[in-house]
Design a protein around this motif. Structure first.
Motif, PDB file in Angstrom:
ATOM      1  N   PRO A 275      19.468  59.959  31.509  1.00 43.42           N
ATOM      2  CA  PRO A 275      20.124  59.662  30.223  1.00 43.42           C
ATOM      3  C   PRO A 275      21.094  58.481  30.374  1.00 43.42           C
ATOM      4  CG  PRO A 275      21.150  61.571  31.236  1.00 43.42           C
ATOM      5  CD  PRO A 275      19.996  61.198  32.121  1.00 43.42           C
ATOM      6  N   LEU A 276      20.618  57.301  30.055  1.00 48.93           N
ATOM      7  CA  LEU A 276      21.439  56.108  30.176  1.00 48.93           C
ATOM      8  C   LEU A 276      22.278  55.931  28.909  1.00 48.93           C
ATOM      9  CD1 LEU A 276      18.748  53.645  31.619  1.00 48.93           C
ATOM     10  CD2 LEU A 276      20.257  55.236  32.849  1.00 48.93           C
ATOM     11  N   LEU A 277      23.503  55.512  29.073  1.00 48.94           N
ATOM     12  CA  LEU A 277      24.396  55.281  27.943  1.00 48.94           C
ATOM     13  C   LEU A 277      24.542  53.772  27.740  1.00 48.94           C
ATOM     14  CD1 LEU A 277      27.113  57.939  28.816  1.00 48.94           C
ATOM     15  CD2 LEU A 277      25.245  58.150  27.159  1.00 48.94           C
ATOM     16  N   HIS A 278      24.287  53.318  26.510  1.00 44.18           N
ATOM     17  CA  HIS A 278      24.276  51.885  26.206  1.00 44.18           C
ATOM     18  C   HIS A 278      25.417  51.545  25.257  1.00 44.18           C
ATOM     19  CE1 HIS A 278      20.138  51.830  27.831  1.00 44.18           C
ATOM     20  NE2 HIS A 278      20.004  52.976  27.190  1.00 44.18           N
ATOM     21  N   GLU A 279      25.847  50.303  25.323  1.00 44.49           N
ATOM     22  CA  GLU A 279      26.828  49.820  24.353  1.00 44.49           C
ATOM     23  C   GLU A 279      26.091  49.377  23.091  1.00 44.49           C
ATOM     24  OE1 GLU A 279      29.663  47.176  26.213  1.00 44.49           O
ATOM     25  OE2 GLU A 279      29.708  48.420  28.022  1.00 44.49           O
ATOM     26  N   GLU A 280      26.176  48.090  22.709  1.00 43.49           N
ATOM     27  CA  GLU A 280      25.555  47.685  21.447  1.00 43.49           C
ATOM     28  C   GLU A 280      24.068  47.367  21.585  1.00 43.49           C
ATOM     29  OE1 GLU A 280      27.402  43.880  23.135  1.00 43.49           O
ATOM     30  OE2 GLU A 280      27.760  46.040  23.138  1.00 43.49           O
ATOM     31  N   HIS A 281      23.552  47.274  22.811  1.00 41.81           N
ATOM     32  CA  HIS A 281      22.132  47.012  23.030  1.00 41.81           C
ATOM     33  C   HIS A 281      21.777  47.472  24.441  1.00 41.81           C
ATOM     34  CE1 HIS A 281      23.777  43.669  25.292  1.00 41.81           C
ATOM     35  NE2 HIS A 281      24.227  43.087  24.194  1.00 41.81           N
ATOM     36  N   HIS A 282      20.510  47.298  24.804  1.00 42.49           N
ATOM     37  CA  HIS A 282      20.016  47.765  26.104  1.00 42.49           C
ATOM     38  C   HIS A 282      20.105  46.710  27.202  1.00 42.49           C
ATOM     39  CE1 HIS A 282      17.249  50.936  23.942  1.00 42.49           C
ATOM     40  NE2 HIS A 282      18.538  51.220  23.864  1.00 42.49           N
ATOM     41  N   GLU A 283      20.636  45.556  26.870  1.00 43.92           N
ATOM     42  CA  GLU A 283      20.543  44.434  27.805  1.00 43.92           C
ATOM     43  C   GLU A 283      21.343  44.648  29.088  1.00 43.92           C
ATOM     44  OE1 GLU A 283      18.328  41.982  27.389  1.00 43.92           O
ATOM     45  OE2 GLU A 283      17.793  43.303  25.721  1.00 43.92           O
ATOM     46  N   GLN A 284      22.478  45.316  29.022  1.00 44.14           N
ATOM     47  CA  GLN A 284      23.260  45.533  30.247  1.00 44.14           C
ATOM     48  C   GLN A 284      22.437  46.313  31.278  1.00 44.14           C
ATOM     49  OE1 GLN A 284      24.402  46.217  27.119  1.00 44.14           O
ATOM     50  NE2 GLN A 284      26.604  45.800  26.955  1.00 44.14           N
ATOM     51  N   TRP A 285      21.884  47.433  30.855  1.00 40.65           N
ATOM     52  CA  TRP A 285      21.077  48.238  31.780  1.00 40.65           C
ATOM     53  C   TRP A 285      19.824  47.485  32.215  1.00 40.65           C
ATOM     54  CZ3 TRP A 285      21.853  52.078  34.897  1.00 40.65           C
ATOM     55  CH2 TRP A 285      22.858  53.011  34.639  1.00 40.65           C
ATOM     56  N   ARG A 286      19.203  46.791  31.276  1.00 39.62           N
ATOM     57  CA  ARG A 286      17.963  46.076  31.610  1.00 39.62           C
ATOM     58  C   ARG A 286      18.219  45.051  32.724  1.00 39.62           C
ATOM     59  NH1 ARG A 286      14.069  46.303  28.222  1.00 39.62           N
ATOM     60  NH2 ARG A 286      15.465  46.356  26.419  1.00 39.62           N
ATOM     61  N   HIS A 287      19.308  44.294  32.627  1.00 39.41           N
ATOM     62  CA  HIS A 287      19.582  43.269  33.632  1.00 39.41           C
ATOM     63  C   HIS A 287      20.105  43.863  34.928  1.00 39.41           C
ATOM     64  CE1 HIS A 287      19.085  40.611  30.161  1.00 39.41           C
ATOM     65  NE2 HIS A 287      18.844  39.671  31.051  1.00 39.41           N
ATOM     66  N   TRP A 288      20.819  44.975  34.867  1.00 40.77           N
ATOM     67  CA  TRP A 288      21.245  45.633  36.102  1.00 40.77           C
ATOM     68  C   TRP A 288      20.032  46.167  36.860  1.00 40.77           C
ATOM     69  CZ3 TRP A 288      20.813  50.362  38.450  1.00 40.77           C
ATOM     70  CH2 TRP A 288      21.659  50.596  39.558  1.00 40.77           C
ATOM     71  N   LEU A 289      19.096  46.787  36.150  1.00 38.61           N
ATOM     72  CA  LEU A 289      17.884  47.312  36.798  1.00 38.61           C
ATOM     73  C   LEU A 289      17.068  46.177  37.425  1.00 38.61           C
ATOM     74  CD1 LEU A 289      16.911  49.912  34.050  1.00 38.61           C
ATOM     75  CD2 LEU A 289      17.507  50.468  36.423  1.00 38.61           C
ATOM     76  N   ARG A 290      16.884  45.097  36.690  1.00 39.32           N
ATOM     77  CA  ARG A 290      16.130  43.973  37.232  1.00 39.32           C
ATOM     78  C   ARG A 290      16.838  43.355  38.433  1.00 39.32           C
ATOM     79  NH1 ARG A 290      14.354  41.431  31.376  1.00 39.32           N
ATOM     80  NH2 ARG A 290      12.465  42.704  31.115  1.00 39.32           N
ATOM     81  N   GLY A 291      18.170  43.323  38.384  1.00 39.41           N
ATOM     82  CA  GLY A 291      18.924  42.815  39.512  1.00 39.41           C
ATOM     83  C   GLY A 291      18.779  43.663  40.752  1.00 39.41           C
ATOM     84  N   ASN A 292      18.333  44.896  40.562  1.00 38.79           N
ATOM     85  CA  ASN A 292      18.090  45.797  41.689  1.00 38.79           C
ATOM     86  C   ASN A 292      16.604  46.027  41.935  1.00 38.79           C
ATOM     87  OD1 ASN A 292      20.469  47.038  43.154  1.00 38.79           O
ATOM     88  ND2 ASN A 292      21.190  47.127  41.028  1.00 38.79           N
ATOM     89  N   GLY A 293      15.788  45.060  41.497  1.00 38.80           N
ATOM     90  CA  GLY A 293      14.364  45.085  41.829  1.00 38.80           C
ATOM     91  C   GLY A 293      13.519  46.051  41.036  1.00 38.80           C
TER      92      GLY A 293
END
Length: 318
Positions: A212-230
């Protein structure tokens, strides 16, 4: 309407004596009405009764002999002539404001108006401003937490500080603005102790796609953190709730609703108290996806007060 006061009616060299300049109160009312799009909103900003603002507009039209405002249909819009005149009046007003503020800044250091994104303002910046004022007795900073960036060109504030993501809009700066990166903090995955304990068996970053991921105004923070971790999550929606604000995302994490991304500027107190804990994700590396930026007008970047505050904050960040 009365006959327009043409320049031919004024003796040579008399333009700046007032005969070719409309009453300033009327010009000011017209500038604000054109900028905010209504008499009542302009009256609130000017702290005048709306009937006074309406009289100023009428007086200006009579002085010029030109219709500036279209009042048909119960709505107020600028005519074509009004739009052209407003653009030049507004630019001239800004020049007057800029010149005034700059000459005032040449003497003693004056107070600064600082707008800042609320989380950073509350959790970190407020304490730094208090320390700054202790280091410079008699000097004050008016700190306003707000999600809306200040219009620095129109002198809504002297300084604006907020977080800008690397890969999504808006981006800091623009024409006439100076931008300094104050801090580029890596993000942490945080959760309540109970939620973190329930995820003790995760095998790696990819396992978070089912969490259960918690997002602010959009999904971009999590999306870029995940991509930054491969881990490529794709371009579709990610699991978890949209909370629309960092405060609400962290409140939801404290309440056990899921995992939030944050930096230590925002969660240092929560980590110290145990309200939140950093989730240890096997294989995860620190990833920074944005920066806190300090933005000022370019023509005021070296103002002594702004330069002193900038130097102080850079030392505190370091």
């Amino acid at each position: 309407m009365p006959k327009r006061r043409d320049s031919e009616d004024a003796p040579a060299g008399d333009f700046l004596a007032g005969k070719a300049i409309p009453p300033f109160a009327a010009l000011r009312a017209f500038e604000v009405v054109g900028r905010v799009g209504g008499v009542r909103r302009a009256a609130a900003l000017l702290r005048l009764d709306h009937t006074v603002v309406s009289r100023h507009l009428k007086a200006l039209e009579e002085w010029l002999g030109v219709m500036l405002v279209d009042r048909q249909g119960g709505r107020l819009t600028l005519t074509e002539a009004g739009q052209a005149y407003h653009a030049r009046v507004s630019a001239a007003m800004l020049d007057v404001v800029s010149a005034t503020r700059e000459i005032m800044a040449q003497g003693q250091i004056h107070d600064l108006r600082l707008w800042c994104v609320p989380g950073f303002a509350t959790q970190w910046l407020s304490a730094q401003i208090a320390a700054f004022e202790r280091a410079a007795p008699g000097f004050q900073v008016e700190l306003r937490p707000t999600d809306r960036p200040a219009n620095l060109i129109r002198f809504e504030a002297d300084v604006d500080i907020r977080y800008y993501g690397d890969a999504w809009l808006p981006q800091p700066g623009g024409p006439g603005l100076h931008t300094l990166v104050l801090a580029r903090p890596p993000l942490l995955v945080v959760a309540s102790p109970a939620v973190a304990a329930g995820m003790a068996g995760i095998g790696g970053v990819a396992d978070l796609l089912g969490a259960p991921l918690l997002h602010e105004e959009h999904h971009e923070q999590w999306r870029h953190w995940l991509r930054g971790n491969g881990c490529d999550p794709g371009d579709g929606p990610l699991p978890g709730a949209l909370l629309w604000h960092a405060h609400l995302a962290l409140a939801a994490a404290r309440a056990g609703r899921g995992l939030a991304l944050a930096n230590r500027y925002l969660v240092a107190d929560d980590l110290a108290s145990g309200a939140l804990v950093e989730l240890a994700v096997p294989g995860a590396q620190p990833v920074a996806i944005g920066s806190y930026c300090m933005v000022t007008r370019a023509d005021r970047a070296n103002n002594p007060a702004i330069a002193q505050l900038r130097h102080f904050l850079r030392q505190r960040v370091a």
